[in-house]
Design a protein around this motif. Structure first.
Motif, mmCIF file in Angstrom:
data_model
loop_
_atom_site.group_PDB
_atom_site.id
_atom_site.type_symbol
_atom_site.label_atom_id
_atom_site.label_comp_id
_atom_site.label_asym_id
_atom_site.label_seq_id
_atom_site.Cartn_x
_atom_site.Cartn_y
_atom_site.Cartn_z
ATOM 1 N N TYR A 109 2.658 1.569 -3.589
ATOM 2 C CA TYR A 109 1.898 1.690 -4.829
ATOM 3 C C TYR A 109 0.667 2.584 -4.774
ATOM 4 O O TYR A 109 0.296 3.168 -5.777
ATOM 5 C CB TYR A 109 1.465 0.300 -5.324
ATOM 6 N N SER A 110 0.018 2.692 -3.633
ATOM 7 C CA SER A 110 -1.277 3.371 -3.606
ATOM 8 C C SER A 110 -1.182 4.854 -3.941
ATOM 9 O O SER A 110 -2.143 5.435 -4.450
ATOM 10 C CB SER A 110 -1.958 3.190 -2.253
ATOM 11 N N ARG A 111 -0.051 5.456 -3.699
ATOM 12 C CA ARG A 111 0.068 6.889 -4.005
ATOM 13 C C ARG A 111 -0.036 7.167 -5.507
ATOM 14 O O ARG A 111 -0.318 8.277 -5.909
ATOM 15 C CB ARG A 111 1.357 7.446 -3.426
ATOM 16 N N THR B 138 -9.656 4.143 -6.999
ATOM 17 C CA THR B 138 -8.963 2.855 -6.907
ATOM 18 C C THR B 138 -8.471 2.627 -5.484
ATOM 19 O O THR B 138 -8.561 1.511 -4.955
ATOM 20 C CB THR B 138 -7.780 2.799 -7.896
ATOM 21 N N GLN B 139 -7.970 3.673 -4.838
ATOM 22 C CA GLN B 139 -7.548 3.555 -3.450
ATOM 23 C C GLN B 139 -8.724 3.155 -2.565
ATOM 24 O O GLN B 139 -8.599 2.269 -1.720
ATOM 25 C CB GLN B 139 -6.966 4.879 -2.950
ATOM 26 N N TRP C 266 0.837 -1.202 0.000
ATOM 27 C CA TRP C 266 0.000 0.000 0.000
ATOM 28 C C TRP C 266 0.871 1.250 0.000
ATOM 29 O O TRP C 266 0.637 2.186 -0.764
ATOM 30 C CB TRP C 266 -0.934 -0.005 1.212
ATOM 31 N N SER D 70 -9.822 -0.512 -3.317
ATOM 32 C CA SER D 70 -8.820 -1.461 -2.840
ATOM 33 C C SER D 70 -8.832 -1.548 -1.315
ATOM 34 O O SER D 70 -8.709 -2.649 -0.753
ATOM 35 C CB SER D 70 -7.433 -1.062 -3.328
ATOM 36 N N TRP E 35 -2.177 5.501 -7.434
ATOM 37 C CA TRP E 35 -3.521 5.116 -7.846
ATOM 38 C C TRP E 35 -4.468 6.303 -7.777
ATOM 39 O O TRP E 35 -4.288 7.213 -6.971
ATOM 40 C CB TRP E 35 -4.072 4.017 -6.960
#
Length: 82
Positions: free
Chosen positions: A43-45, A51-52, A40, A55, A47
């Motif tokens: 990668y989440s930054r 999407t965050q 997280w 997820s 998205w």
């Protein structure tokens, strides 16, 4: 061959193996929950906000209750299919 030549020959091999798992004593037991925190963070930054949100919801509702405490190495295809 003298001792310094032997040591000099071992250094490149040791450098090539640096960072690889050397055996059970050096392996950390990583749980799915711990891995997902790293994933997280990494990668989440990148998205989109939607999407965050999706997820994070899937993690809380579907993945964390089942896989959270499991060792990553123990998670197999049969676990995912189930």
């Amino acid at each position: 061959m003298n001792a310094s030549e032997t040591r000099a020959q071992r250094l490149p091999a040791s450098a090539a193996l640096d960072g690889l798992l050397k055996g059970p004593e050096t392996q950390k037991i990583r749980t799915f929950a711990a891995y997902f925190v790293e994933l997280w963070h990494d990668y989440s930054r990148d998205w989109k906000p939607a999407t965050q949100k999706t997820s994070a919801r899937a993690l809380r509702r579907d993945l964390q209750p089942f896989f959270g405490a499991m060792n990553l190495a123990a998670i197999g295809r049969s676990n995912v299919v189930r």
